[in-house]
Motif scaffolding. Structure first.
Motif, mmCIF file in Angstrom:
data_model
loop_
_atom_site.group_PDB
_atom_site.id
_atom_site.type_symbol
_atom_site.label_atom_id
_atom_site.label_comp_id
_atom_site.label_asym_id
_atom_site.label_seq_id
_atom_site.Cartn_x
_atom_site.Cartn_y
_atom_site.Cartn_z
ATOM 1 N N ILE A 51 12.127 48.324 40.876
ATOM 2 C CA ILE A 51 11.790 48.106 39.463
ATOM 3 C C ILE A 51 12.339 46.760 38.995
ATOM 4 C CG2 ILE A 51 12.225 48.951 37.125
ATOM 5 C CD1 ILE A 51 12.276 51.817 38.348
ATOM 6 N N LEU A 52 13.588 46.469 39.365
ATOM 7 C CA LEU A 52 14.192 45.186 38.964
ATOM 8 C C LEU A 52 13.424 44.015 39.572
ATOM 9 C CD1 LEU A 52 17.928 46.181 39.224
ATOM 10 C CD2 LEU A 52 16.961 44.968 37.270
ATOM 11 N N GLY A 53 13.091 44.137 40.841
ATOM 12 C CA GLY A 53 12.381 43.035 41.504
ATOM 13 C C GLY A 53 11.013 42.807 40.891
ATOM 14 N N GLU A 54 10.348 43.893 40.491
ATOM 15 C CA GLU A 54 8.993 43.776 39.972
ATOM 16 C C GLU A 54 8.986 43.379 38.501
ATOM 17 O OE1 GLU A 54 7.483 47.614 41.189
ATOM 18 O OE2 GLU A 54 7.882 47.083 43.285
ATOM 19 N N ARG A 55 9.821 44.062 37.694
ATOM 20 C CA ARG A 55 9.750 43.820 36.252
ATOM 21 C C ARG A 55 10.514 42.589 35.817
ATOM 22 N NH1 ARG A 55 9.675 49.243 32.802
ATOM 23 N NH2 ARG A 55 9.231 47.695 31.219
ATOM 24 N N VAL A 56 11.587 42.254 36.504
ATOM 25 C CA VAL A 56 12.396 41.105 36.064
ATOM 26 C C VAL A 56 12.075 39.851 36.880
ATOM 27 C CG1 VAL A 56 14.731 40.243 35.681
ATOM 28 C CG2 VAL A 56 14.223 42.659 35.267
ATOM 29 N N LEU A 57 11.902 40.008 38.191
ATOM 30 C CA LEU A 57 11.641 38.823 39.024
ATOM 31 C C LEU A 57 10.148 38.611 39.291
ATOM 32 C CD1 LEU A 57 14.567 39.150 41.608
ATOM 33 C CD2 LEU A 57 14.446 37.647 39.605
ATOM 34 N N GLY A 58 9.314 39.543 38.844
ATOM 35 C CA GLY A 58 7.873 39.344 38.970
ATOM 36 C C GLY A 58 7.347 39.428 40.393
ATOM 37 N N LEU A 59 8.052 40.140 41.266
ATOM 38 C CA LEU A 59 7.601 40.263 42.656
ATOM 39 C C LEU A 59 6.462 41.287 42.751
ATOM 40 C CD1 LEU A 59 11.138 40.326 44.309
ATOM 41 C CD2 LEU A 59 9.645 38.354 43.953
ATOM 42 N N ALA A 60 5.690 41.188 43.820
ATOM 43 C CA ALA A 60 4.543 42.080 43.996
ATOM 44 C C ALA A 60 5.000 43.528 44.095
ATOM 45 C CB ALA A 60 3.778 41.682 45.259
ATOM 46 N N LYS A 61 4.236 44.440 43.490
ATOM 47 C CA LYS A 61 4.615 45.853 43.474
ATOM 48 C C LYS A 61 4.600 46.442 44.872
ATOM 49 C CE LYS A 61 3.540 47.044 38.776
ATOM 50 N NZ LYS A 61 3.819 48.165 37.971
ATOM 51 N N SER A 62 5.644 47.224 45.181
ATOM 52 C CA SER A 62 5.783 47.823 46.511
ATOM 53 C C SER A 62 4.995 49.113 46.635
ATOM 54 C CB SER A 62 7.263 48.107 46.806
ATOM 55 O OG SER A 62 7.959 46.896 46.897
ATOM 56 N N LYS A 63 3.999 49.324 45.805
ATOM 57 C CA LYS A 63 3.212 50.552 45.940
ATOM 58 C C LYS A 63 1.772 50.241 45.613
ATOM 59 C CE LYS A 63 4.290 52.083 41.244
ATOM 60 N NZ LYS A 63 5.509 51.981 40.536
ATOM 61 N N THR A 69 23.709 58.034 42.791
ATOM 62 C CA THR A 69 22.947 56.939 43.421
ATOM 63 C C THR A 69 21.537 57.399 43.805
ATOM 64 O OG1 THR A 69 24.002 57.458 45.556
ATOM 65 C CG2 THR A 69 24.909 55.604 44.312
ATOM 66 N N ILE A 70 21.328 58.728 43.881
ATOM 67 C CA ILE A 70 19.990 59.244 44.218
ATOM 68 C C ILE A 70 19.217 59.627 42.956
ATOM 69 C CG2 ILE A 70 18.739 61.125 45.353
ATOM 70 C CD1 ILE A 70 21.134 61.210 47.378
ATOM 71 N N ALA A 71 19.928 60.249 41.986
ATOM 72 C CA ALA A 71 19.237 60.785 40.808
ATOM 73 C C ALA A 71 18.733 59.675 39.892
ATOM 74 C CB ALA A 71 20.190 61.692 40.034
ATOM 75 N N ALA A 72 17.899 60.086 38.949
ATOM 76 C CA ALA A 72 17.387 59.182 37.915
ATOM 77 C C ALA A 72 16.632 58.012 38.525
ATOM 78 C CB ALA A 72 18.539 58.679 37.027
ATOM 79 N N GLY A 73 15.954 58.243 39.618
ATOM 80 C CA GLY A 73 15.300 57.151 40.348
ATOM 81 C C GLY A 73 16.318 56.597 41.320
ATOM 82 N N SER A 74 16.118 56.838 42.615
ATOM 83 C CA SER A 74 17.118 56.411 43.594
ATOM 84 C C SER A 74 17.366 54.906 43.444
ATOM 85 C CB SER A 74 16.615 56.704 45.004
ATOM 86 O OG SER A 74 15.554 55.817 45.312
ATOM 87 N N ASN A 75 18.500 54.446 43.931
ATOM 88 C CA ASN A 75 18.812 53.030 43.754
ATOM 89 C C ASN A 75 17.827 52.129 44.495
ATOM 90 O OD1 ASN A 75 20.821 53.924 42.164
ATOM 91 N ND2 ASN A 75 22.515 53.003 43.305
ATOM 92 N N GLU A 76 17.174 52.667 45.516
ATOM 93 C CA GLU A 76 16.114 51.895 46.185
ATOM 94 C C GLU A 76 14.951 51.676 45.214
ATOM 95 O OE1 GLU A 76 17.779 54.490 47.516
ATOM 96 O OE2 GLU A 76 18.919 53.311 48.970
ATOM 97 N N VAL A 77 14.629 52.735 44.456
ATOM 98 C CA VAL A 77 13.571 52.587 43.446
ATOM 99 C C VAL A 77 14.020 51.642 42.330
ATOM 100 C CG1 VAL A 77 12.282 53.844 41.670
ATOM 101 C CG2 VAL A 77 12.486 54.796 43.978
ATOM 102 N N GLN A 78 15.293 51.734 41.955
ATOM 103 C CA GLN A 78 15.815 50.819 40.915
ATOM 104 C C GLN A 78 15.655 49.366 41.342
ATOM 105 O OE1 GLN A 78 16.623 51.996 38.050
ATOM 106 N NE2 GLN A 78 16.665 54.130 38.656
ATOM 107 N N ARG A 79 15.915 49.099 42.621
ATOM 108 C CA ARG A 79 15.782 47.714 43.102
ATOM 109 C C ARG A 79 14.318 47.281 43.082
ATOM 110 N NH1 ARG A 79 20.634 49.147 45.722
ATOM 111 N NH2 ARG A 79 22.161 47.473 45.554
#
Lengths: 383, 412
Positions: B400-412, B388-398
């Motif tokens: 990426i999903l929110g930004e790339r799939v739902l088009g939400l504003a980037k959190s960085k 759940t931490i490796a390969a981009g923690s699941n917080e980062v995965q969320r």
């Protein structure tokens, strides 16, 4: 039988789904739905039956009551996978119509082995709408439970509860018990001795009633006493799958509408979707929807191709869809903030439809308890 | 329950038959020693050799790298790796050890390497003759991976690398490392370059590897230090300054979202002969387990929790199935980008529930003779945090999903 890797979702299913999406976009857009179904916020609205009958005639003209009827009885004989695709669109649009009730009744009729059932299927294909009057006052989904009995003269007496879209349909399939067991009976809604008593309900996109039967003699026997429970059990996976598909479609509307709000609503000089406290629950909505959606097509495909697996798959789909509907409904209001709590915002229409469908035919916990009996064993008989 | 589609091509059908036939007669005997839970937990040379021999045999039989060209050591087939994976899983075959190589390095080399690099690097990768590791994360570049500071300075036809990489799984067994370095300190995303580094050859010549001990007490991953380590320019992948974009190819495949299917991704058999995705095993565990003095399988709350996991497990498998049906997919990355997130949380929740089912017995370490299931569940629960931490923690995965799939504003 083999189960196709693509669920058997073919070009015909695609065309049906696309047609439904377009028709409902044109005739049941959220603004129009809100004008129609939420015109009044008065308590008296709770017993009203509000729907667009002209749209319903268009749906009949497109053959939507015929899609699940076998070809030999004048229908299109499409698989449940195609019907699930249609039901997703009904939920996405939250359209008030007797179509879901009629599709559920169609699978019950198709599971009955009688001349009356075959006549009923032909009438459904021609546009008759039908609902199931098969639930008792305690809200039992068990196939044998009913508060309606067949009297000595062969007439139906008692009350059927939680009848969906009762004031939109032309006929009812009534479950009634007699000494020989439970049977299923077709009753026209204008039959002598039958009274439809509206329930006051929260969902603005349907109506519900209890149906009082005071010696209704004008009935047709769809399933003989002792054979009704079998027919209901056979149809149940299809019923669960259709309601789950409606919920998945509605949940996708909730996700897209709430994501759009998070992209445009600005606070602290940023669109609120920037904040992970908003972004992450939206992603969790998506994850829950996708799992439930995949299980809906899995269940539909099992019903079409592997009947022995249909019940387990359908209960899984209904459980996942009920839980996704619950989560998405809660988050859709919360993430809209103050406006989401008002009558003028459209999302309460979907919220209420979802809460209704969550419990209809058993919520997630009910489905899981049934699955546990099946997959783990009954309590006291497992170890 | 899923059976092949009638629309399977004749090539695919023949390949499936070949896989079945070969697997029926060629599974290796169970070793006398304990196998690790997965490729990330390989700890001993005997475990590694057993698993490498298996990968080599499977590659020789055409079950590894099926969809890559023959001249690169592949099978030259189209869309067949998933069939091999399905049959490997069905046969209860061991997993392949070269996970970083197969899942990350191979697709990256294939998409960004020169013809000479592909011909040199891919065949021994598929046959497990050369093990690969990944040099991406650093102490100051975890979730913010683009903050890598390991610096490669051009020196004619060579590069001189200085820096510090962490969480380097399999580095102590690896011949090669995929290495992301900064080559321009003035630019963040455009200032990185991607190399393939022969780190085994570099040990003592600018490369030092130090094992890290995980919370389970096991080895498995490492820190790697570079001090004036020199590598040739022909080991650079793609252009100077394109490192971030090359790394995205790697990460997409690491998270199960890339176009090339990874051989035997996650379905193989580890210790106890149980699949790593053991939700179905929970039912059996509950039937055998007593908890607070009563059968766990009679506890209504545990029954509900077990069925919830069975549902999630099936949903995960059906997501994979639906991802291949374009008519039932709204956004091409929507399901692939969920893969790592949902699988890692499913495995974690499965292990946590298994511990709950075991009750007091979940207190027993793997080495205790009375530990149920060989103590694998408490162990697997701790290890699940690696995923759940490796390969981009699941917080980062969320994000990426929110930004790339739902088009939400980037959190960085």
């Amino acid at each position: 039988m083999t189960r196709p890797h693509d669920f058997g979702f073919d070009d015909t299913a695609q065309i049906l789904k696309d047609t439904a999406r377009r028709l409902l976009q044109d005739h049941c857009a959220p603004e129009a739905l809100h004008r129609l179904a939420a015109a009044s916020s008065e308590p008296a609205r709770a017993t009203e039956c509000v729907w667009d009958e002209a749209l319903w005639r268009k749906m009949i003209d497109l053959g939507w009551t015929a899609v699940a009827v076998p070809e030999r009885y004048g229908g299109f004989g499409m698989g449940l996978v195609a019907i699930a695709g249609l039901a997703e669109e009904l939920g996405r649009a939250a359209v008030p119509s007797p179509l879901v009730a009629t599709l559920c009744a169609t699978y019950v009729a198709a599971a009955c082995d009688s001349e009356a059932a075959r006549r009923l299927l032909r009438r459904i294909a021609a546009g008759l709408s039908v609902s199931l009057a098969t639930t008792d006052r305690r809200g039992s989904w068990a196939p044998e439970d009913t508060d309606v009995a067949v009297d000595e003269a062969g007439a139906l007496r008692g009350t059927a509860w939680f009848v969906q879209d009762a004031r939109k349909v032309g006929a009812l399939i009534v479950k009634a018990k007699s000494p020989r067991g439970v049977g299923l009976y077709l009753v026209e809604v204008d039959a002598a001795g039958l009274t439809i008593v509206p329930d006051a309900i929260l969902d603005l996109t349907r109506d519900q009633a209890h149906v009082e039967l005071r010696g209704v003699a004008d009935v047709q026997v769809l399933a003989e006493p002792g054979d009704g429970a079998r027919a209901l059990v056979a149809a149940e996976p299809a019923i669960l799958t259709i309601v789950a598909a409606d919920m998945v479609g509605a949940a996708e509307w909730q996700l897209q509408t709430t994501a759009e709000y998070a992209r445009t609503r600005v606070q602290f000089e940023r669109p609120i979707g920037f904040f992970q406290a908003v972004k992450h629950p939206l992603v969790d909505m998506m994850v829950q929807i996708d799992g439930a959606r995949s299980l809906v097509y899995d269940a539909a495909c099992a019903f079409d191709h592997e009947p022995e697996a249909a019940e387990v798959c359908a209960r899984m789909a209904k459980a996942a869809a009920s839980d996704a509907a619950s989560y998405c409904s809660g988050r859709s209001v919360q993430l809209h903030g103050g406006i989401g709590f008002t009558w003028e915002c459209f999302i309460h229409l979907w919220f209420k439809r979802q809460k209704h469908n969550e419990v209809l035919y058993g919520d997630g916990a009910h489905q899981r308890a049934r699955l546990a009996d099946r997959l783990i064993g009954r309590i006291g008989e497992t170890a | 329950m899923t059976t092949p589609s009638p629309s399977e091509s004749s090539e695919q059908a023949a390949f499936r038959a070949h896989c079945k036939a070969w697997l029926a007669g060629n599974l290796p005997p169970r070793p006398r020693f304990r196998l690790p839970l997965g490729p990330l937990e390989i700890a001993t040379v005997e475990q590694l050799e057993y698993l490498c021999n298996w990968q080599r045999a499977a590659h020789a039989a055409g079950l590894v790298g099926c969809d890559y060209p023959r001249e690169h050591g592949g099978g030259g087939l189209r869309d067949c790796q998933w069939i091999a994976n399905h049959e490997l899983k069905a046969a209860g075959a061991p997993f392949f050890p070269n996970i970083v190589g197969l899942g990350m390095a191979a697709p990256t080399i294939f998409h960004h390497g020169t013809e000479a690099q592909k011909r040199r690097l891919l065949p021994p990768l598929f046959s497990a003759e050369e093990i690969w590791c990944q040099g991406f994360s650093e102490p100051g570049a975890g979730s913010d991976l683009a903050n890598v500071q390991a610096y490669a300075e051009r020196d004619g036809e060579r590069w001189i690398v200085n820096g510090h990489k962490v969480w380097t799984t399999l580095a102590h067994f690896a011949t090669w490392m995929i290495l992301l370095c900064r080559t321009d300190r003035a630019r963040k995303y455009e200032g990185m370059t991607y190399f393939v580094a022969p780190i085994r050859d570099g040990i003592g010549r600018g490369v030092a590897i130090r094992p890290l001990v995980k919370m389970t007490g096991e080895l498995g991953f490492n820190e790697v230090f570079f001090e004036d380590y020199s590598i040739a320019d022909d080991l650079r992948l793609d252009e100077v300054g394109r490192g971030w974009s090359v790394a995205m190819t790697t990460l997409l495949h690491e998270r199960g979202a890339g176009p090339l299917v990874t051989p035997s991704s996650g379905g193989g058999v580890g210790d106890d002969g149980e699949t790593t995705l053991g939700a179905a095993g929970l039912v059996e565990l509950a039937r055998r387990s007593y908890r607070n003095g009563r059968p766990a399988s009679d506890d209504p709350r545990l029954r509900d929790a077990i069925v919830q996991l069975l549902i999630r497990q099936r949903a995960f498998a059906q997501n994979e199935r639906r991802a291949a049906v374009p008519a039932l997919v709204d956004h091409p990355l929507r399901l692939p980008l969920q893969h790592k997130l949902t699988l890692s949380e499913l495995l974690q929740d499965t292990a946590r529930l298994a511990c709950e089912i075991e009750g007091m017995a979940a207190s027993l370490h793997q080495t205790d003779p009375n530990a149920p299931a060989g103590g694998r569940w408490p162990h697997a629960y701790m290890n699940s945090y690696g995923f759940t931490i490796a390969a981009g923690s699941n917080e980062v995965q969320r994000n990426i999903l929110g930004e790339r799939v739902l088009g939400l504003a980037k959190s960085k």
